[in-house]
Scaffold this motif. Structure first.
Motif, short mmCIF file in Angstrom:
data_model
loop_
_atom_site.label_atom_id
_atom_site.label_comp_id
_atom_site.label_asym_id
_atom_site.label_seq_id
_atom_site.Cartn_x
_atom_site.Cartn_y
_atom_site.Cartn_z
N CYS A 189 0.75 -1.02 0.18
CA CYS A 189 0.08 0.04 0.04
C CYS A 189 0.81 1.24 0.15
O CYS A 189 1.10 1.77 0.91
CB CYS A 189 -0.79 0.09 1.29
N TYR A 190 1.34 1.60 -1.14
CA TYR A 190 2.35 2.66 -1.15
C TYR A 190 1.67 3.90 -2.03
O TYR A 190 2.56 4.77 -2.39
CB TYR A 190 3.79 2.36 -1.98
N CYS A 191 0.37 3.83 -2.23
CA CYS A 191 0.01 4.80 -3.17
C CYS A 191 0.12 6.12 -2.38
O CYS A 191 -0.25 6.41 -1.20
CB CYS A 191 -1.67 4.56 -3.61
N GLU A 192 0.44 7.22 -3.03
CA GLU A 192 0.49 8.44 -2.56
C GLU A 192 -0.53 9.04 -2.31
O GLU A 192 -0.60 9.83 -0.98
CB GLU A 192 1.54 9.45 -3.53
N ARG A 193 -1.77 8.91 -2.80
CA ARG A 193 -3.00 9.29 -2.40
C ARG A 193 -3.80 8.04 -2.66
O ARG A 193 -4.35 7.50 -3.72
CB ARG A 193 -3.35 10.34 -3.40
N CYS A 194 -4.29 7.43 -1.52
CA CYS A 194 -5.13 6.19 -1.54
C CYS A 194 -6.34 6.61 -1.97
O CYS A 194 -7.20 7.73 -1.76
CB CYS A 194 -5.13 5.68 -0.14
N ILE A 195 -7.37 5.71 -2.53
CA ILE A 195 -8.70 5.85 -2.98
C ILE A 195 -9.47 6.19 -2.06
O ILE A 195 -10.41 7.06 -2.25
CB ILE A 195 -9.16 4.45 -3.60
N VAL A 196 -9.22 5.82 -0.95
CA VAL A 196 -10.13 6.34 0.22
C VAL A 196 -9.87 7.79 0.72
O VAL A 196 -10.71 8.45 1.29
CB VAL A 196 -9.89 5.30 1.69
N ASP A 197 -8.83 8.37 0.36
CA ASP A 197 -8.44 9.83 0.63
C ASP A 197 -9.21 10.87 -0.40
O ASP A 197 -9.26 12.00 -0.12
CB ASP A 197 -7.10 9.89 0.73
N LYS A 198 -9.72 10.08 -1.41
CA LYS A 198 -10.15 11.03 -2.61
C LYS A 198 -11.68 11.50 -2.00
O LYS A 198 -12.41 10.71 -1.78
CB LYS A 198 -10.46 10.34 -3.90
N ILE A 200 -13.59 14.15 -3.81
CA ILE A 200 -14.30 14.56 -4.91
C ILE A 200 -14.08 13.78 -6.34
O ILE A 200 -12.95 13.93 -6.83
CB ILE A 200 -13.95 16.10 -5.44
N PRO A 201 -14.76 12.79 -6.52
CA PRO A 201 -16.02 12.14 -5.70
C PRO A 201 -15.60 11.39 -4.55
O PRO A 201 -14.49 10.84 -4.69
CB PRO A 201 -16.79 11.38 -6.88
N ARG A 202 -16.27 11.20 -3.53
CA ARG A 202 -16.24 10.46 -2.42
C ARG A 202 -16.47 9.17 -2.78
O ARG A 202 -17.53 8.70 -2.96
CB ARG A 202 -17.10 10.88 -1.33
#
Lengths: 286, 148
Positions: A189-198, A200-202
């Motif tokens: 889990c090294y993603c800089e921006r995880c899908i759960v942090d997005k 817009i859209p949630r």
């Protein structure tokens, strides 16, 4: 043990590495904790016993480590080396920037408790690591015997019908508090921006609500399919004792059955989801 | 609402170049098919993030249909090959969690297969109708953990 300390000290002295990640004991307990040694004197603290449960390869993905140390040595068991290889397969670390001190492992205790072996160690095929620059023995290591509890539960779930399975997992995930410890400890889990942090859209709610909990755990398991090596860290760190490794182990079994592929075994194989085969099974497609 | 007049809500994720055109052909040929399906057009099945499928279930879909170009016919060459691999894993994961084949269906429908599109939609709608409404996610929506 002296062998390890010699190797580690030499690596730091000659500047082959700028830091070494390893395990040191926690005073007054049987536990060990991670430690990053940057000076040759500090290698005296390192231990390799049957309590070195953590998967230290997660440090290789963290920005703070990557920015400060160009070349890193890591003390790794076979399962940790699988994570390292999976990271190299995905171009997250360069093989030339790390020095792997592999351990001939006899299995580690579950939860540092010294009463039973960790589930991941039963049926381990990399007790002799498959990739390393140096090899050291585990001190006082005797091969631990035990049963894989997780496989039993997975087989049990496979006999349930759809309603029962949903009930089982809804119950387990209802305890999730969205702390994301599972994500933080996972090397994949090294993603800089995880899908759960997005936002817009949630896509996935971040509050500890049953709907978002189900979505979070399902999506994390899917994003790990074909990549998870089964180190079991996610389940170990979960503060609510959710059996996360059931999902991840099941997906490992699926990728083995469907594609005869195991993540983290060979540096040179392309990743599973990143490639395709003209002959992939499509019997389920109308 | 009793079982007899339950009308399932089916969400269909389709690719623009093949299945959507095939559905269009069914329409221009005046073929009748069950009206339960809501179409979501994407440029290619390779664009379908399994998260969309999950979101459809979360928001009340009783069934999800995913359809695209036949292998080898993808407008973008390999999009459907990547998608196929994802689907193989995702449906096993969903199945493990309790969402089985009666709720999610995959098909290849080309631009000239208007009749096949009609058959796929009718067949799947009947399947979902027989299975019943998918209430599990709706119940999750309504529960509040705070007040326990």
């Amino acid at each position: 043990m002296n062998n390890l300390r010699q190797i580690a000290a030499e690596l730091l002295n000659t500047g082959k590495v700028n830091a070494i990640v390893g395990y040191v004991p926690v005073d007054g307990t049987s536990r060990t904790k991670p430690f990053i040694a940057t000076k040759p004197e500090e290698v005296e603290k390192f231990v390799i016993n049957q309590n070195i449960l953590n998967n230290l390869s997660v440090y290789l993905t963290k920005d703070e480590v990557k920015k400060n140390f160009k070349k890193i040595g890591i003390i790794a068991k076979g399962c940790d080396i699988k994570s390292i290889i999976a990271l190299i397969q995905e171009n997250q670390i360069q093989r030339d920037n790390i020095v792997i001190i592999g351990i001939k492992c006899s299995g580690v205790y579950a939860d540092f408790e010294e009463t039973r072996i960790a589930d991941k160690c039963v049926n381990c095929e990399v007790m002799e690591p498959h990739l390393f620059d140096y090899l050291v023995e585990m001190e006082n290591g005797s091969v631990l015997a035990g049963e894989d509890q997780k496989i039993k539960i997975i087989r049990q779930i496979e006999t349930m019908n759809a309603e029962e399975r949903w009930d089982f997992f809804e119950n387990e995930f209802s305890r999730c508090i969205k702390c994301y410890a599972c994500r933080q400890v996972c090397p994949m889990c090294y993603c800089e921006r995880c899908i759960v942090d997005k936002a817009i859209p949630r896509w996935i709610e971040s509050s500890a609500h049953k709907r978002g909990n189900f979505a979070w755990n399902l999506v994390r398991a899917f994003h790990l399919s074909g990549r998870c090596v089964g180190c079991g860290e996610c389940e170990r760190v979960c503060p609510m004792d959710i059996p996360l490794s059931l999902l991840n182990r099941k997906m490992i079994m699926v990728t083995q059955e469907e594609f005869n592929y195991k993540s983290g075994m060979d540096l040179n194989t392309p990743t599973l989801i990143g490639s395709y085969d003209l002959k992939d099974n499509e019997e389920f497609i109308e | 609402m009793n079982k007899d007049n339950f009308e399932p809500k089916i969400v269909a994720f389709v690719c623009n170049w093949c299945t959507y055109t095939g559905a269009d052909l069914a329409g221009t040929s005046r073929m009748k098919y069950k009206p339960n399906v809501r179409m979501i057009k994407l440029p290619c099945t390779g664009r379908i993030d399994p998260l969309f499928i999950l979101k459809a279930f979360e928001r009340g879909a009783d069934g999800v249909l995913v359809s695209g170009c036949h292998p080898g016919d993808c407008h973008y060459n390999a999009g459907n090959f990547h998608a196929r691999r994802r689907w193989i894993m995702f449906r096993k994961l969903l199945d493990f969690l309790g969402i089985d084949d009666s709720r999610i269906h995959f098909s290849w429908v080309s631009a000239s297969e208007g009749k096949k599109f009609v058959d796929v939609v009718n067949g799947f709608t009947d399947k979902v109708k027989a299975r019943g409404p998918f209430t599990r996610f709706k119940k999750l929506n309504e529960e509040f953990v705070i007040n326990e």
